[in-house]
Write a protein that holds these residues in place. Structure first.
Motif, PDB file in Angstrom:
ATOM      1  N   HIS A  61       0.832  -1.207   0.000  1.00  0.00           N
ATOM      2  CA  HIS A  61       0.000   0.000   0.000  1.00  0.00           C
ATOM      3  C   HIS A  61       0.869   1.261   0.000  1.00  0.00           C
ATOM      4  N   ARG A  62       1.821   1.273  -0.899  1.00  0.00           N
ATOM      5  CA  ARG A  62       2.763   2.385  -1.030  1.00  0.00           C
ATOM      6  C   ARG A  62       2.177   3.439  -1.978  1.00  0.00           C
ATOM      7  N   PRO A  63       2.287   4.727  -1.669  1.00  0.00           N
ATOM      8  CA  PRO A  63       1.841   5.754  -2.623  1.00  0.00           C
ATOM      9  C   PRO A  63       2.498   5.536  -3.984  1.00  0.00           C
ATOM     10  N   PHE A  64       1.685   5.594  -5.043  1.00  0.00           N
ATOM     11  CA  PHE A  64       2.156   5.178  -6.358  1.00  0.00           C
ATOM     12  C   PHE A  64       3.271   6.045  -6.914  1.00  0.00           C
ATOM     13  N   THR A  65       3.414   7.269  -6.427  1.00  0.00           N
ATOM     14  CA  THR A  65       4.376   8.194  -7.026  1.00  0.00           C
ATOM     15  C   THR A  65       5.820   7.753  -6.879  1.00  0.00           C
ATOM     16  N   TYR A  66       6.135   7.017  -5.782  1.00  0.00           N
ATOM     17  CA  TYR A  66       7.508   6.564  -5.522  1.00  0.00           C
ATOM     18  C   TYR A  66       8.471   7.742  -5.365  1.00  0.00           C
ATOM     19  N   TYR A  67       7.970   8.910  -4.950  1.00  0.00           N
ATOM     20  CA  TYR A  67       8.852  10.060  -4.788  1.00  0.00           C
ATOM     21  C   TYR A  67      10.000   9.783  -3.816  1.00  0.00           C
ATOM     22  N   ASP A  68       9.765   8.893  -2.840  1.00  0.00           N
ATOM     23  CA  ASP A  68      10.782   8.631  -1.826  1.00  0.00           C
ATOM     24  C   ASP A  68      11.760   7.545  -2.250  1.00  0.00           C
ATOM     25  N   SER A  69      11.614   7.022  -3.451  1.00  0.00           N
ATOM     26  CA  SER A  69      12.523   5.979  -3.931  1.00  0.00           C
ATOM     27  C   SER A  69      13.822   6.584  -4.438  1.00  0.00           C
ATOM     28  N   ARG A  70      14.911   5.903  -4.174  1.00  0.00           N
ATOM     29  CA  ARG A  70      16.198   6.360  -4.711  1.00  0.00           C
ATOM     30  C   ARG A  70      16.258   6.220  -6.221  1.00  0.00           C
ATOM     31  N   ALA A  71      15.374   5.385  -6.790  1.00  0.00           N
ATOM     32  CA  ALA A  71      15.344   5.219  -8.238  1.00  0.00           C
ATOM     33  C   ALA A  71      14.638   6.383  -8.935  1.00  0.00           C
ATOM     34  N   TRP A  72      13.797   7.118  -8.197  1.00  0.00           N
ATOM     35  CA  TRP A  72      13.010   8.199  -8.805  1.00  0.00           C
ATOM     36  C   TRP A  72      13.906   9.368  -9.202  1.00  0.00           C
ATOM     37  N   THR A  73      13.632   9.927 -10.365  1.00  0.00           N
ATOM     38  CA  THR A  73      14.340  11.114 -10.826  1.00  0.00           C
ATOM     39  C   THR A  73      13.317  12.121 -11.355  1.00  0.00           C
ATOM     40  N   GLU A  74      13.777  13.309 -11.641  1.00  0.00           N
ATOM     41  CA  GLU A  74      12.902  14.328 -12.211  1.00  0.00           C
ATOM     42  C   GLU A  74      12.393  13.916 -13.592  1.00  0.00           C
ATOM     43  N   GLN A  75      13.066  12.966 -14.228  1.00  0.00           N
ATOM     44  CA  GLN A  75      12.666  12.508 -15.556  1.00  0.00           C
ATOM     45  C   GLN A  75      11.684  11.338 -15.511  1.00  0.00           C
ATOM     46  N   THR A  76      11.337  10.871 -14.319  1.00  0.00           N
ATOM     47  CA  THR A  76      10.473   9.696 -14.186  1.00  0.00           C
ATOM     48  C   THR A  76       9.135   9.918 -14.900  1.00  0.00           C
ATOM     49  N   ARG A  77       8.731   8.891 -15.662  1.00  0.00           N
ATOM     50  CA  ARG A  77       7.444   8.910 -16.343  1.00  0.00           C
ATOM     51  C   ARG A  77       6.660   7.653 -15.955  1.00  0.00           C
ATOM     52  N   TYR A  78       5.335   7.801 -15.876  1.00  0.00           N
ATOM     53  CA  TYR A  78       4.468   6.696 -15.475  1.00  0.00           C
ATOM     54  C   TYR A  78       3.591   6.269 -16.653  1.00  0.00           C
ATOM     55  N   ALA A  79       3.304   4.986 -16.712  1.00  0.00           N
ATOM     56  CA  ALA A  79       2.291   4.477 -17.642  1.00  0.00           C
ATOM     57  C   ALA A  79       1.178   3.860 -16.801  1.00  0.00           C
ATOM     58  N   PHE A  80      -0.020   4.428 -16.877  1.00  0.00           N
ATOM     59  CA  PHE A  80      -1.171   3.937 -16.135  1.00  0.00           C
ATOM     60  C   PHE A  80      -1.952   2.998 -17.055  1.00  0.00           C
ATOM     61  N   VAL A  81      -1.998   1.722 -16.691  1.00  0.00           N
ATOM     62  CA  VAL A  81      -2.575   0.714 -17.579  1.00  0.00           C
ATOM     63  C   VAL A  81      -3.790   0.068 -16.929  1.00  0.00           C
ATOM     64  N   HIS A  82      -4.930   0.225 -17.580  1.00  0.00           N
ATOM     65  CA  HIS A  82      -6.190  -0.369 -17.131  1.00  0.00           C
ATOM     66  C   HIS A  82      -6.377  -1.711 -17.820  1.00  0.00           C
ATOM     67  N   LEU A  83      -6.561  -2.768 -17.042  1.00  0.00           N
ATOM     68  CA  LEU A  83      -6.797  -4.108 -17.614  1.00  0.00           C
ATOM     69  C   LEU A  83      -8.279  -4.290 -17.878  1.00  0.00           C
ATOM     70  N   PRO A  84      -8.615  -5.037 -18.935  1.00  0.00           N
ATOM     71  CA  PRO A  84     -10.031  -5.237 -19.260  1.00  0.00           C
ATOM     72  C   PRO A  84     -10.709  -6.139 -18.213  1.00  0.00           C
ATOM     73  N   ASP A  85     -11.966  -5.880 -17.976  1.00  0.00           N
ATOM     74  CA  ASP A  85     -12.722  -6.740 -17.054  1.00  0.00           C
ATOM     75  C   ASP A  85     -13.026  -8.083 -17.673  1.00  0.00           C
ATOM     76  N   ASN A  86     -13.194  -8.116 -18.980  1.00  0.00           N
ATOM     77  CA  ASN A  86     -13.464  -9.375 -19.692  1.00  0.00           C
ATOM     78  C   ASN A  86     -12.253  -9.758 -20.515  1.00  0.00           C
ATOM     79  N   LEU A  87     -11.669 -10.919 -20.201  1.00  0.00           N
ATOM     80  CA  LEU A  87     -10.457 -11.385 -20.883  1.00  0.00           C
ATOM     81  C   LEU A  87     -10.819 -12.255 -22.056  1.00  0.00           C
ATOM     82  N   SER A  88     -10.104 -12.073 -23.149  1.00  0.00           N
ATOM     83  CA  SER A  88     -10.339 -12.907 -24.320  1.00  0.00           C
ATOM     84  C   SER A  88      -9.015 -13.358 -24.923  1.00  0.00           C
ATOM     85  N   VAL A  89      -8.026 -13.537 -24.069  1.00  0.00           N
ATOM     86  CA  VAL A  89      -6.688 -13.932 -24.523  1.00  0.00           C
ATOM     87  C   VAL A  89      -6.728 -15.358 -25.018  1.00  0.00           C
TER      88      VAL A  89
END
Length: 321
Positions: free
Chosen positions: A293-321
């Protein structure tokens, strides 16, 4: 004479207090004379970034609690130098408006202590950061069997967000023995979570184009997409039917967030949404530094930089794989 074990415990007591106090004098007894070691600067900086990260989201850090497990202590022949490996489980209690909440993480520390001037001094210290792990032992809890072992998903089925997030909450600080333990475990863990939610493996045996992990005679092998953040991101969009959305407010529990630390278009880290805070921002679970339950921003991570970019990916409720 204080033992090295007592000195280690004193260090983690000071570290716990430092999250709130930001006072490097807490570490005075363990600093080599005349030095301000790198580990001290890093520890104080981490505490400041943690507080700033919470403040940026309208949260107030109220308390920190730490539990440590000494995994290994190796003394030199003269007993004057000790190498220590410690597993730290830390939980931060914070207030958002008038609502209390908790974030937890597990961090592995490797330290070298030297006995000098009648005291144990912490000479060098390193710890896991997001994207790298030292821990190979299975130290996680073993809970209900129905959560440990994902049921075989059905094609044309519903993505079970509850099951995916429950799996993430059970295994956030441990390793399911049915799966490999990897040094960089973040995407391996996320793959397990969404597989538990019903996303089926594909093209088993094809490392480049499939999404799978080997069991039985194939144990010890896996596809790139199962264990690599950037490959999983593309697999989820192209094969599973996931959609990249512009805002974290468009996500649901069980959806994924990918992290490009350098802003180059390649994703290095993966998390799964397991809850939302009072402001509606996602809270995530993850490995490699096990996070609950960590805040998604990861601002406190040593890996985070000012260049950090996020991809927010919504998975479908109905799978047809």
């Amino acid at each position: 004479m204080k033992s090295c074990l007592e000195a280690v415990r004193q260090y983690f007591d000071a570290r716990t207090q430092n999250w709130l106090a930001k006072d490097e004098r807490l570490f005075d007894e363990m600093i080599p004379t005349g030095e301000r070691p790198q580990w001290l600067a890093r520890t104080v900086h981490q505490a400041e970034r943690k507080r700033r990260a919470y403040l940026a989201q309208g949260k107030r850090l109220a308390r920190a609690h730490t539990k440590i497990d000494i995994l290994e202590m190796q003394a030199s022949k003269d007993k004057m130098t000790v190498r220590v490996t410690v597993l730290e489980t830390i939980c931060w209690a914070y207030m958002e408006a008038h609502t209390p909440a908790v974030e937890c993480r597990r961090i592995v520390h490797r330290q070298v202590w030297v006995y000098s001037e009648s005291a144990w001094r912490l000479q060098t210290a390193e710890e896991t950061s997001d994207g790298q792990s030292f821990l190979q032992e299975d130290v996680g809890p073993r809970l209900a069997e129905d959560l440990r072992t994902p049921k075989r998903p059905l094609r044309n089925s519903v993505y079970d967000r509850v099951r995916a997030t429950r799996y993430a909450d059970v295994w956030w600080d441990g390793f399911n023995p049915r799966y490999p333990k990897l040094a960089d475990d973040c995407t391996n863990f996320i793959s397990q979570c969404i597989h538990a939610g019903g996303v089926p493996m594909t093209k088993i045996g094809d490392k480049k184009n499939g999404w799978w992990v080997g069991h039985g005679k194939n144990k010890g092998s896996w596809s790139y997409a199962w264990t690599t953040s950037n490959a999983l991101y593309h697999h989820v969009l192209r094969v599973v039917g996931g959609k990249q959305v512009p805002s974290p407010s468009d996500l649901k529990m069980g959806d994924l967030i990918f992290y490009d630390w350098e802003g180059t278009g390649t994703f290095h880290h993966s998390t799964i949404i397991t809850d939302f805070d009072d402001a509606g921002y996602p809270l995530v679970n993850a490995h490699t530094d096990p996070s609950y339950h960590r805040p998604f921003t990861y601002y406190d991570s040593r890996a985070w930089t000012e260049q950090t970019r996020y991809a927010f990916v919504h998975l479908p409720d109905n799978l047809s794989v």
